[in-house]
Design a protein around this motif. Structure first.
Motif, PDB file in Angstrom:
ATOM      1  N   LEU A   1      36.618  36.708  44.814  1.00  0.00           N
ATOM      2  CA  LEU A   1      36.859  36.074  43.603  1.00  0.00           C
ATOM      3  C   LEU A   1      35.931  36.514  42.587  1.00  0.00           C
ATOM      4  N   GLN A   2      34.584  36.488  42.722  1.00  0.00           N
ATOM      5  CA  GLN A   2      33.560  37.010  42.073  1.00  0.00           C
ATOM      6  C   GLN A   2      33.758  38.390  41.570  1.00  0.00           C
ATOM      7  N   THR A   3      34.050  39.273  42.744  1.00  0.00           N
ATOM      8  CA  THR A   3      34.365  40.764  42.494  1.00  0.00           C
ATOM      9  C   THR A   3      35.750  40.762  41.648  1.00  0.00           C
ATOM     10  N   PHE A   4      36.400  40.191  41.565  1.00  0.00           N
ATOM     11  CA  PHE A   4      37.660  40.464  40.796  1.00  0.00           C
ATOM     12  C   PHE A   4      37.341  40.053  39.533  1.00  0.00           C
TER      13      PHE A   4
ATOM     14  N   ARG B   1      37.717  47.265  48.618  1.00  0.00           N
ATOM     15  CA  ARG B   1      38.125  46.751  49.852  1.00  0.00           C
ATOM     16  C   ARG B   1      38.116  45.204  49.736  1.00  0.00           C
ATOM     17  N   ARG B   2      37.241  44.687  48.640  1.00  0.00           N
ATOM     18  CA  ARG B   2      37.240  43.237  48.438  1.00  0.00           C
ATOM     19  C   ARG B   2      38.677  43.054  47.620  1.00  0.00           C
ATOM     20  N   ILE B   3      38.922  43.718  46.585  1.00  0.00           N
ATOM     21  CA  ILE B   3      40.041  43.499  45.828  1.00  0.00           C
ATOM     22  C   ILE B   3      41.365  43.734  46.914  1.00  0.00           C
ATOM     23  N   ASP B   4      41.418  44.915  47.621  1.00  0.00           N
ATOM     24  CA  ASP B   4      42.430  44.889  48.599  1.00  0.00           C
ATOM     25  C   ASP B   4      42.615  43.598  49.288  1.00  0.00           C
ATOM     26  N   ALA B   5      41.485  42.982  49.924  1.00  0.00           N
ATOM     27  CA  ALA B   5      41.478  42.041  50.738  1.00  0.00           C
ATOM     28  C   ALA B   5      42.204  40.698  49.968  1.00  0.00           C
TER      29      ALA B   5
END
Length: 305
Positions: free
Chosen positions: A7-10, A35-39
């Protein structure tokens, strides 16, 4: 933890406008941000960002999530900030346990002043001679005396605990004064029997060796205050802590014997499950005890100088 990180990355990507900008701000590779956004998108089952070589934009679902994610992260940061502020100021419920006799004399009398100093702290004190499980019974701190067997606990030594053999003058006049620990075999000894630190016997230093002596008598009790009263009444000898008999010795109600054989002092300790992230209320309580017990005048001892 991964969910909050995603969430923080988004939120960071949406605010900075690109994966590479978010990666530079965090100091990681852009591929990790991707990768975080994809996950996050895979877990939610929706597309959140439309990415091209020149620009990045939010989908309708992404816009909805961004508003909620910003609120969630803001609430989390505020909550952590409040907890951190509270950890710096003693607050909350302080649950304590101490041996009954010692607690009545040397813990309970200090607590009203502690409560006045820290009005945001409420205190519950349990006085019991049983060995309390701090973790299972959810106590913040225990005051314990003597040998410590629980290696999982953190212990801070608060003061020395010196033990002496005492008797009422009437008893010594009637039964005589023991000259060596071996003479105790012919005396009436008042003891805890198999309780606590006396289970091995009364300890003395003989020929530079710490030696236990088994004692016997017609009266035993698991309550130290009862043994104290029996000793004052002249029923026998007792092996007691100085914190309990100091005033009786000063007034002449009791006398010590076998002083030249006294064992080295053991300790009075504050014990708690862990030192890391110790609540401020526990730190304040331990600091109060250390300050009080460090003063020789507190124990009725003469102050040098």
């Amino acid at each position: 933890m991964d969910r909050f990180k995603q969430l923080q990355t988004f939120v960071d990507v949406a605010a900075l406008g690109s994966l590479s900008a978010a990666a530079r701000a965090e100091g990681v590779a852009p591929a990790m941000i991707g990768r975080r956004i994809d996950a996050l998108e895979a877990r939610l089952g929706v597309k959140l960002l439309v990415r091209s070589t020149r620009r990045l934009s939010l989908t309708a679902e992404g816009g909805t999530l961004l508003e909620d994610a910003q609120r969630i992260l803001r609430d989390l940061n505020e909550s952590e900030s409040l907890v951190a502020q509270g950890s710096a100021r003693p607050t909350g419920l302080l649950r304590l346990t101490a041996p009954a006799g010692f607690g009545r004399r040397h813990v309970a009398p200090l607590l009203p002043g502690f409560a006045d100093q820290y009005p945001d702290v409420s205190v519950v004190l349990d006085l019991s001679d049983r060995l309390v499980d701090l973790i299972e019974e959810r106590y913040d701190c225990a005051v314990r005396i003597g040998d410590l067997d629980d290696s999982d606990m953190v212990a801070i030594r608060l003061a020395d605990n010196r033990r002496v053999v005492v008797a009422a003058p009437a008893y010594l006049e009637r039964q005589g004064i023991p000259r060596t620990p071996a003479d105790l075999a012919t005396h009436h000894c008042l003891s805890f029997g198999n309780q606590g630190n006396q289970s091995r016997g009364w300890l003395f230093r003989v020929n530079d060796q710490l030696t236990p002596f088994r004692v016997g008598g017609r009266l035993e009790c698991s309550d130290g205050s009862v043994l104290h009263q029996w000793t004052l009444a002249g029923y026998g000898l007792a092996w007691r802590s100085m914190w309990e008999v100091q005033q009786d010795l000063a007034s002449g109600r009791l006398k010590t014997v076998l002083d030249e054989y006294c064992a080295p002092p053991n300790g009075i300790y504050a014990m708690f499950p862990e030192r890391k992230h110790m609540p401020a209320r526990v730190r304040a309580f331990v600091a109060m005890l250390r300050q009080a017990y460090a003063d020789p005048a507190y124990w009725g001892e003469p102050v040098s100088g």
